[in-house]
Design a protein around this motif. Structure first.
Motif, short mmCIF file in Angstrom:
data_model
loop_
_atom_site.label_atom_id
_atom_site.label_comp_id
_atom_site.label_asym_id
_atom_site.label_seq_id
_atom_site.Cartn_x
_atom_site.Cartn_y
_atom_site.Cartn_z
N ALA A 64 -6.01 13.38 3.88
CA ALA A 64 -5.20 12.87 2.68
C ALA A 64 -5.21 11.38 2.78
N ILE A 65 -5.01 10.94 3.95
CA ILE A 65 -5.15 9.30 4.12
C ILE A 65 -6.74 8.84 3.71
N ALA A 66 -7.64 9.66 4.04
CA ALA A 66 -8.70 8.94 3.49
C ALA A 66 -9.27 9.26 2.03
N GLN A 67 -8.64 10.31 1.49
CA GLN A 67 -8.76 10.38 0.19
C GLN A 67 -7.87 9.32 -0.77
N ALA A 68 -6.92 8.92 0.05
CA ALA A 68 -5.85 7.84 -0.86
C ALA A 68 -6.71 6.55 -0.62
N VAL A 69 -7.24 5.97 0.66
CA VAL A 69 -7.81 5.06 0.67
C VAL A 69 -9.28 4.79 -0.01
N SER A 70 -9.86 6.06 -0.17
CA SER A 70 -11.23 5.84 -0.93
C SER A 70 -10.93 5.73 -2.37
N THR A 71 -9.76 6.22 -2.93
CA THR A 71 -9.79 6.08 -4.54
C THR A 71 -8.77 5.11 -4.76
N ALA A 72 -8.12 4.27 -3.97
CA ALA A 72 -7.18 3.30 -4.27
C ALA A 72 -7.90 2.03 -5.00
N ASP A 73 -7.20 1.49 -6.00
CA ASP A 73 -7.80 0.18 -6.62
C ASP A 73 -7.70 -0.89 -5.57
N ASN A 74 -6.97 -1.01 -4.74
CA ASN A 74 -7.00 -2.07 -3.69
C ASN A 74 -6.34 -1.37 -2.33
N VAL A 75 -6.96 -1.82 -1.44
CA VAL A 75 -6.54 -1.62 0.01
C VAL A 75 -6.18 -2.95 0.77
N VAL A 76 -5.05 -2.81 1.31
CA VAL A 76 -4.43 -4.10 1.75
C VAL A 76 -4.21 -3.72 3.27
N VAL A 77 -4.91 -4.32 4.24
CA VAL A 77 -4.66 -4.32 5.54
C VAL A 77 -3.85 -5.37 6.14
N MET A 78 -2.55 -4.96 6.98
CA MET A 78 -1.77 -6.14 7.65
C MET A 78 -1.60 -5.86 8.94
N GLY A 79 -1.61 -6.95 9.59
CA GLY A 79 -1.30 -7.06 10.97
C GLY A 79 -0.87 -8.37 11.66
N ASP A 126 1.00 1.85 -7.91
CA ASP A 126 1.03 3.09 -7.45
C ASP A 126 -0.48 3.56 -7.05
N ARG A 127 -1.48 2.62 -7.47
CA ARG A 127 -2.60 2.99 -7.00
C ARG A 127 -3.44 2.17 -6.03
N ASP A 128 -2.63 1.60 -5.21
CA ASP A 128 -3.03 0.73 -4.03
C ASP A 128 -2.38 1.28 -2.71
N VAL A 129 -2.93 1.17 -1.61
CA VAL A 129 -2.56 1.43 -0.40
C VAL A 129 -2.58 0.17 0.56
N VAL A 130 -1.41 0.27 1.26
CA VAL A 130 -1.10 -0.72 2.24
C VAL A 130 -1.37 0.12 3.76
N VAL A 131 -2.17 -0.62 4.54
CA VAL A 131 -2.42 -0.10 5.98
C VAL A 131 -1.74 -1.03 6.94
N VAL A 132 -0.57 -0.83 7.43
CA VAL A 132 0.08 -1.72 8.35
C VAL A 132 -0.13 -1.59 9.72
N VAL A 133 -0.70 -2.45 10.58
CA VAL A 133 -1.06 -2.23 11.86
C VAL A 133 0.13 -2.89 12.79
N GLY A 134 0.99 -2.30 13.55
CA GLY A 134 1.84 -2.77 14.07
C GLY A 134 2.51 -2.32 15.58
N PHE A 135 1.67 -2.90 16.60
CA PHE A 135 1.64 -2.49 17.70
C PHE A 135 3.07 -3.50 18.48
#
Length: 276
Positions: free
Chosen positions: A118-133, A174-183
């Motif tokens: 499900a994650i891969a599907q969302a990331v692959s089809t998103a208009d924008n992917v924002v990665v934060m850390g 709603d077609r964007d995905v944000v990936v938050v890396v939070g260690f």
């Protein structure tokens, strides 16, 4: 968490007798590895009696030396860089290898294949992917962006140097995905950021260690990567392994277009002579 031993020493320092102050000075000067010393070691290295070492620890609120060691382990589990045992031995290398393997296995055992899909599907089809850390999470975020860029465009990393986040987040849809890396040892605004992302129409993936319990409720998906290490520093082997798995899963969602993009990238690398 209550005050750690360094903070307790600073609070009592002016009132310490000279012999106890000598031990306190040693601990402050060796704060990152004081836990590898026994009470007898501290007495010998500072030229005081073992009773003096015991009196100091009791003055600082510890019933006995074992409680000091437990305190050091607690600090290490919270991400404070502390050496809790000697390294640079063949045995230490072997234990390091075993710990790395255990971290990766724990991450994979908890990663449900359907969730990854499900994650891969969302990331692959998103208009924008924002990665934060932030802090130690930032290199993992950068690596994830670099890997995803091999497969698809419009992958952005935040925060940019010297920039705030509001301008970047305001346009997420709603077609964007944000990936938050939070260690762990996260910035104080981290939970507020996760709560704010939860109010936006975008989907949110959290990649974190097990201490991010409050942040997980604000994410659509969360993947836990253990950071346990026998050294003074956290291990990110499981996190980097997850980056590999996630980027590969995104590639296989649209294998044909992904291969075409990688071929175009290779052409540009050759034309620009950027890689050896």
């Amino acid at each position: 968490m209550t005050q750690h031993i360094g903070q307790r020493i600073e609070a009592y320092y002016q009132d310490l007798p000279s012999h106890e102050r000598r031990v306190a000075d040693f601990i402050l000067a060796h704060f990152d590895d004081f836990a590898i010393y026994s009470a007898a070691d501290l007495a010998r290295l500072t030229g005081v009696s073992k009773a003096t070492v015991t009196r100091l620890f009791k003055r600082l609120g510890f019933a006995h030396f074992q409680e000091v060691r437990e305190h050091a382990r607690e600090l290490r589990n919270l991400g404070v860089p502390l050496v809790t045992e000697p390294g640079h031995t063949a045995q230490a290398f072997h234990r390091h290898f075993e710990r790395e393997q255990a971290n990766v296995k724990a991450m994979l055992d908890a990663l449900d294949p359907d969730t990854l899909g499900a994650i891969a599907q969302a990331v692959s089809t998103a208009d924008n992917v924002v990665v934060m850390g932030f802090r130690n999470s930032y290199p993992v975020a950068l690596h994830l962006r670099q890997q995803l860029l091999q497969v698809r465009g419009q992958v952005h990393v935040l925060p940019q140097p010297g920039q705030t986040l509001a301008e970047e987040l305001a346009s997420l849809g709603d077609r964007d995905v944000v990936v938050v890396v939070g260690f762990r040892r996260r910035v104080t605004s981290f939970d507020r950021l996760m709560a704010h992302l939860h109010t936006l129409p975008c989907s949110v993936l959290l990649i974190a260690d097990g201490t991010a319990t409050s942040a997980r409720q604000h994410a659509d998906w969360s993947v836990i990567c253990p950071l346990d290490s026998i050294s003074a520093f956290d291990s990110y082997a499981a996190a980097m392994s997850l980056v590999n798995i996630l980027a590969s899963a995104v590639l296989h969602e649209h294998l044909k277009s992904g291969r075409q993009r990688m071929a175009r990238l290779s052409h540009h690398f050759e034309q620009l002579d950027e890689l050896s």
